[in-house]
Design a protein around this motif. Structure first.
Motif, PDB file in Angstrom:
ATOM      1  N   ASP A   1      51.708  29.312  26.741  1.00 60.49           N
ATOM      2  CA  ASP A   1      51.138  28.869  25.472  1.00 60.49           C
ATOM      3  C   ASP A   1      50.118  29.879  24.952  1.00 60.49           C
ATOM      4  O   ASP A   1      50.110  30.214  23.760  1.00 60.49           O
ATOM      5  CB  ASP A   1      50.484  27.499  25.652  1.00 60.49           C
ATOM      6  N   CYS A   2      49.276  30.375  25.847  1.00 60.49           N
ATOM      7  CA  CYS A   2      48.268  31.366  25.434  1.00 60.49           C
ATOM      8  C   CYS A   2      48.928  32.668  24.979  1.00 60.49           C
ATOM      9  O   CYS A   2      48.520  33.274  23.987  1.00 60.49           O
ATOM     10  CB  CYS A   2      47.300  31.631  26.578  1.00 60.49           C
ATOM     11  N   ASP A   3      49.959  33.094  25.708  1.00 61.39           N
ATOM     12  CA  ASP A   3      50.630  34.337  25.348  1.00 61.39           C
ATOM     13  C   ASP A   3      51.347  34.211  24.007  1.00 61.39           C
ATOM     14  O   ASP A   3      51.365  35.159  23.206  1.00 61.39           O
ATOM     15  CB  ASP A   3      51.610  34.741  26.448  1.00 61.39           C
ATOM     16  N   GLU A   4      51.929  33.063  23.746  1.00 66.24           N
ATOM     17  CA  GLU A   4      52.651  32.868  22.482  1.00 66.24           C
ATOM     18  C   GLU A   4      51.705  32.783  21.287  1.00 66.24           C
ATOM     19  O   GLU A   4      52.110  33.075  20.151  1.00 66.24           O
ATOM     20  CB  GLU A   4      53.510  31.608  22.570  1.00 66.24           C
ATOM     21  N   THR A   5      50.461  32.383  21.540  1.00 65.47           N
ATOM     22  CA  THR A   5      49.474  32.286  20.455  1.00 65.47           C
ATOM     23  C   THR A   5      48.493  33.446  20.458  1.00 65.47           C
ATOM     24  O   THR A   5      47.497  33.433  19.736  1.00 65.47           O
ATOM     25  CB  THR A   5      48.697  30.957  20.563  1.00 65.47           C
ATOM     26  N   ASP A   6      48.782  34.455  21.320  1.00 66.43           N
ATOM     27  CA  ASP A   6      47.949  35.658  21.413  1.00 66.43           C
ATOM     28  C   ASP A   6      46.492  35.307  21.707  1.00 66.43           C
ATOM     29  O   ASP A   6      45.563  35.851  21.108  1.00 66.43           O
ATOM     30  CB  ASP A   6      48.039  36.469  20.121  1.00 66.43           C
ATOM     31  N   THR A   7      46.308  34.371  22.655  1.00 67.88           N
ATOM     32  CA  THR A   7      44.984  33.917  23.058  1.00 67.88           C
ATOM     33  C   THR A   7      44.564  34.601  24.353  1.00 67.88           C
ATOM     34  O   THR A   7      45.343  34.644  25.318  1.00 67.88           O
ATOM     35  CB  THR A   7      44.973  32.387  23.272  1.00 67.88           C
ATOM     36  N   ALA A   8      43.369  35.120  24.393  1.00 68.11           N
ATOM     37  CA  ALA A   8      42.859  35.735  25.624  1.00 68.11           C
ATOM     38  C   ALA A   8      42.768  34.675  26.726  1.00 68.11           C
ATOM     39  O   ALA A   8      42.430  33.523  26.469  1.00 68.11           O
ATOM     40  CB  ALA A   8      41.494  36.350  25.375  1.00 68.11           C
ATOM     41  N   VAL A   9      43.074  35.091  27.957  1.00 63.35           N
ATOM     42  CA  VAL A   9      43.131  34.153  29.083  1.00 63.35           C
ATOM     43  C   VAL A   9      42.248  34.637  30.220  1.00 63.35           C
ATOM     44  O   VAL A   9      42.234  35.822  30.561  1.00 63.35           O
ATOM     45  CB  VAL A   9      44.572  33.999  29.610  1.00 63.35           C
ATOM     46  N   LEU A  10      41.513  33.715  30.823  1.00 68.71           N
ATOM     47  CA  LEU A  10      40.798  33.953  32.072  1.00 68.71           C
ATOM     48  C   LEU A  10      41.294  32.931  33.074  1.00 68.71           C
ATOM     49  O   LEU A  10      41.136  31.724  32.870  1.00 68.71           O
ATOM     50  CB  LEU A  10      39.286  33.801  31.881  1.00 68.71           C
ATOM     51  N   VAL A  11      41.933  33.399  34.136  1.00 65.26           N
ATOM     52  CA  VAL A  11      42.445  32.509  35.178  1.00 65.26           C
ATOM     53  C   VAL A  11      41.368  32.316  36.230  1.00 65.26           C
ATOM     54  O   VAL A  11      40.825  33.288  36.766  1.00 65.26           O
ATOM     55  CB  VAL A  11      43.726  33.077  35.815  1.00 65.26           C
ATOM     56  N   VAL A  12      41.056  31.066  36.544  1.00 64.34           N
ATOM     57  CA  VAL A  12      39.996  30.739  37.497  1.00 64.34           C
ATOM     58  C   VAL A  12      40.556  29.824  38.580  1.00 64.34           C
ATOM     59  O   VAL A  12      41.266  28.853  38.280  1.00 64.34           O
ATOM     60  CB  VAL A  12      38.808  30.046  36.796  1.00 64.34           C
ATOM     61  N   GLY A  13      40.233  30.139  39.820  1.00 65.78           N
ATOM     62  CA  GLY A  13      40.569  29.256  40.924  1.00 65.78           C
ATOM     63  C   GLY A  13      39.298  28.570  41.387  1.00 65.78           C
ATOM     64  O   GLY A  13      38.806  27.635  40.770  1.00 65.78           O
ATOM     65  N   GLY A  14      38.729  29.080  42.487  1.00 64.95           N
ATOM     66  CA  GLY A  14      37.477  28.514  42.978  1.00 64.95           C
ATOM     67  C   GLY A  14      36.247  29.094  42.312  1.00 64.95           C
ATOM     68  O   GLY A  14      35.133  28.605  42.513  1.00 64.95           O
ATOM     69  N   GLY A  15      36.405  30.176  41.546  1.00 63.20           N
ATOM     70  CA  GLY A  15      35.273  30.781  40.842  1.00 63.20           C
ATOM     71  C   GLY A  15      34.263  31.448  41.743  1.00 63.20           C
ATOM     72  O   GLY A  15      33.112  31.669  41.340  1.00 63.20           O
ATOM     73  N   SER A  16      34.683  31.821  42.952  1.00 59.41           N
ATOM     74  CA  SER A  16      33.724  32.361  43.921  1.00 59.41           C
ATOM     75  C   SER A  16      33.552  33.868  43.830  1.00 59.41           C
ATOM     76  O   SER A  16      32.707  34.430  44.525  1.00 59.41           O
ATOM     77  CB  SER A  16      34.163  31.990  45.345  1.00 59.41           C
ATOM     78  N   ASN A  17      34.343  34.518  42.989  1.00 59.46           N
ATOM     79  CA  ASN A  17      34.268  35.979  42.907  1.00 59.46           C
ATOM     80  C   ASN A  17      34.139  36.447  41.465  1.00 59.46           C
ATOM     81  O   ASN A  17      34.561  37.527  41.110  1.00 59.46           O
ATOM     82  CB  ASN A  17      35.530  36.596  43.541  1.00 59.46           C
ATOM     83  N   LEU A  18      33.519  35.595  40.629  1.00 61.39           N
ATOM     84  CA  LEU A  18      33.403  35.901  39.204  1.00 61.39           C
ATOM     85  C   LEU A  18      31.952  36.077  38.783  1.00 61.39           C
ATOM     86  O   LEU A  18      31.081  35.286  39.167  1.00 61.39           O
ATOM     87  CB  LEU A  18      34.012  34.771  38.365  1.00 61.39           C
ATOM     88  N   VAL A  19      31.715  37.112  37.979  1.00 63.34           N
ATOM     89  CA  VAL A  19      30.444  37.291  37.290  1.00 63.34           C
ATOM     90  C   VAL A  19      30.769  37.268  35.800  1.00 63.34           C
ATOM     91  O   VAL A  19      31.396  38.192  35.285  1.00 63.34           O
ATOM     92  CB  VAL A  19      29.761  38.615  37.678  1.00 63.34           C
ATOM     93  N   VAL A  20      30.365  36.198  35.123  1.00 63.31           N
ATOM     94  CA  VAL A  20      30.739  35.988  33.723  1.00 63.31           C
ATOM     95  C   VAL A  20      29.505  36.158  32.844  1.00 63.31           C
ATOM     96  O   VAL A  20      28.420  35.651  33.154  1.00 63.31           O
ATOM     97  CB  VAL A  20      31.343  34.585  33.519  1.00 63.31           C
ATOM     98  N   ALA A  21      29.673  36.837  31.735  1.00 61.41           N
ATOM     99  CA  ALA A  21      28.566  37.119  30.825  1.00 61.41           C
ATOM    100  C   ALA A  21      27.907  35.847  30.317  1.00 61.41           C
ATOM    101  O   ALA A  21      28.547  34.791  30.201  1.00 61.41           O
ATOM    102  CB  ALA A  21      29.062  37.943  29.641  1.00 61.41           C
ATOM    103  N   ASP A  22      26.621  35.952  29.992  1.00 59.72           N
ATOM    104  CA  ASP A  22      25.903  34.808  29.399  1.00 59.72           C
ATOM    105  C   ASP A  22      26.532  34.396  28.070  1.00 59.72           C
ATOM    106  O   ASP A  22      26.436  33.228  27.671  1.00 59.72           O
ATOM    107  CB  ASP A  22      24.433  35.175  29.178  1.00 59.72           C
ATOM    108  N   GLU A  23      27.184  35.345  27.404  1.00 63.39           N
ATOM    109  CA  GLU A  23      27.844  35.045  26.133  1.00 63.39           C
ATOM    110  C   GLU A  23      29.142  34.272  26.336  1.00 63.39           C
ATOM    111  O   GLU A  23      29.707  33.743  25.374  1.00 63.39           O
ATOM    112  CB  GLU A  23      28.138  36.340  25.372  1.00 63.39           C
ATOM    113  N   GLY A  24      29.632  34.229  27.558  1.00 62.96           N
ATOM    114  CA  GLY A  24      30.839  33.486  27.866  1.00 62.96           C
ATOM    115  C   GLY A  24      32.097  34.293  27.655  1.00 62.96           C
ATOM    116  O   GLY A  24      32.109  35.526  27.743  1.00 62.96           O
ATOM    117  N   PHE A  25      33.178  33.590  27.349  1.00 60.80           N
ATOM    118  CA  PHE A  25      34.496  34.200  27.227  1.00 60.80           C
ATOM    119  C   PHE A  25      35.187  33.626  26.001  1.00 60.80           C
ATOM    120  O   PHE A  25      35.398  32.408  25.897  1.00 60.80           O
ATOM    121  CB  PHE A  25      35.321  33.912  28.488  1.00 60.80           C
ATOM    122  N   ASP A  26      35.534  34.483  25.054  1.00 58.78           N
ATOM    123  CA  ASP A  26      36.141  34.037  23.801  1.00 58.78           C
ATOM    124  C   ASP A  26      37.652  33.899  23.981  1.00 58.78           C
ATOM    125  O   ASP A  26      38.438  34.709  23.495  1.00 58.78           O
ATOM    126  CB  ASP A  26      35.825  35.019  22.675  1.00 58.78           C
TER     127      ASP A  26
END
Length: 351
Positions: free
Chosen positions: A36-61
């Motif tokens: 669905d994201c690919d068909e709508t050209d939407t950026a994707v962030l895949v998250v599992g347990g979130g134990s190895n992610l450093v995400v900006a304070d601005e978030g993810f668009d």
């Protein structure tokens, strides 16, 4: 869909908002969300347990696809037992299930936070064992071809904290299959601290359940087992990998370190093929960064138990985390001439 902050999905408890979050409870739902994201050209962030992610304070668009698939199946192939688990299975729960079912092979990897799908991506390892040692295969969904296929370990370029699935989002792990030991006994112990805790010699084995408890105890002592009541566990685990120095450079690098610490100080060194692996934690401490640095009032600081972990004390920001990581990295480089490499994945930010 919902729109919580990504901080709610990571073990660092850091990160701003996403445009949307999709909870995918099965592999089919994961594929559908990505399609669905690919068909709508939407950026994707895949998250599992979130134990190895450093995400900006601005978030993810874009859309966060949170993998929550949970099937676990045991089997036998050519008289060898194995287990296959969906990517969304929490890793430590899988290890616990394997040990409780009478199998060995994964016990040294007990207590590692995050999802099963993330383990081959960075070739997770601890206490002398890596995922590569047990990996039977990885099921990968290719977003370009929209097909899923099982990939053999030999095709993944597995090495220290690396695979060719890392730092890319076009191939998504949807399941992992791992070889097991049939007798409920661990692999030969290859890590001195663990062997000592079990009162064994290196190279000996022990009951998998006994090894699991020893590993959990060691990890808890370092703040490396998730605990909502312990802010030392609000981290991404070891923030820096142990630096590997090429065979051609190792003698000069070690000699430079010896000039700083003195010729009588033992410098931890470990073989890494023809190269040499140094201890990032040891270098950080010898560069003047103590446990709990920069102090108890800092919202982001090194763990009070383990200098390799950068922790959020509850009110920190990603910007503050990156500032401290840069200070540590630059301090080690200035003192020893060794550049530390961060282990987490950075989203909309960089070190």
């Amino acid at each position: 869909m919902s729109s919580p902050t990504i901080a709610d999905l990571t073990t660092l408890h850091l990160g701003g908002p996403a445009r949307a979050v999709v909870e995918a409870a099965t592999t089919d739902e994961v594929v559908a969300a990505l399609t669905d994201c690919d068909e709508t050209d939407t950026a994707v962030l895949v998250v599992g347990g979130g134990s190895n992610l450093v995400v900006a304070d601005e978030g993810f668009d874009g859309t966060v696809v949170r993998i929550g698939s949970g099937t676990v199946e045991f089997g036998v192939d050519a008289d060898r037992p194995f287990v296959t688990a969906d990517a969304g299975v929490q890793w430590d729960s899988l290890v616990a299930q394997v040990v409780a079912s009478g199998f060995g092979g994964l016990e040294c990897l007990s207590g590692i936070p995050g999802s099963t799908g993330a383990t081959p991506v960075q070739n997770v390892g601890a206490y002398g064992v890596e995922i590569a040692d047990a990996l039977r295969g990885v099921q990968v969904y290719d977003r370009a071809t929209r097909e899923s296929a099982w990939v053999a370990p030999a095709a993944l370029d597995l090495r220290y904290r690396h695979s060719n699935l890392k730092h890319r989002d076009d191939r998504i792990v949807t399941a992992v299959s791992l070889w097991l030991r049939p007798d409920g006994v661990s692999a030969p112990l290859a890590y001195r601290e663990l062997a000592r805790a079990l009162d064994r010699d290196e190279g000996q084995s022990a009951a998998a359940a006994e090894v699991r408890e020893a590993v959990l105890s060691l990890r808890r002592s370092k703040g490396m087992v998730l605990d909502a009541d312990d802010p030392d566990t609000y981290s991404a685990g070891s923030f820096f990998t142990n630096p590997i120095v090429s065979a051609a450079e190792s003698a000069a690098v070690v000699a430079q370190i010896a000039v700083v610490v003195g010729p009588d100080v033992a410098i931890p060194q470990f073989p890494a093929g023809d190269d040499t692996k140094l201890s990032a934690g040891w270098l950080i401490e010898r560069a003047g960064f103590t446990k709990g640095y920069p102090g108890e009032d800092a919202p982001i600081r090194l763990s009070t138990k383990h200098t390799l972990a950068l922790t959020n004390r509850g009110s920190g920001t990603t910007a503050q985390l990156l500032d401290l990581a840069r200070e540590v990295r630059d301090g080690v480089r200035a003192r020893f001439g060794v550049t530390l490499t961060p282990e987490p994945v950075f989203v909309n930010c960089r070190l």
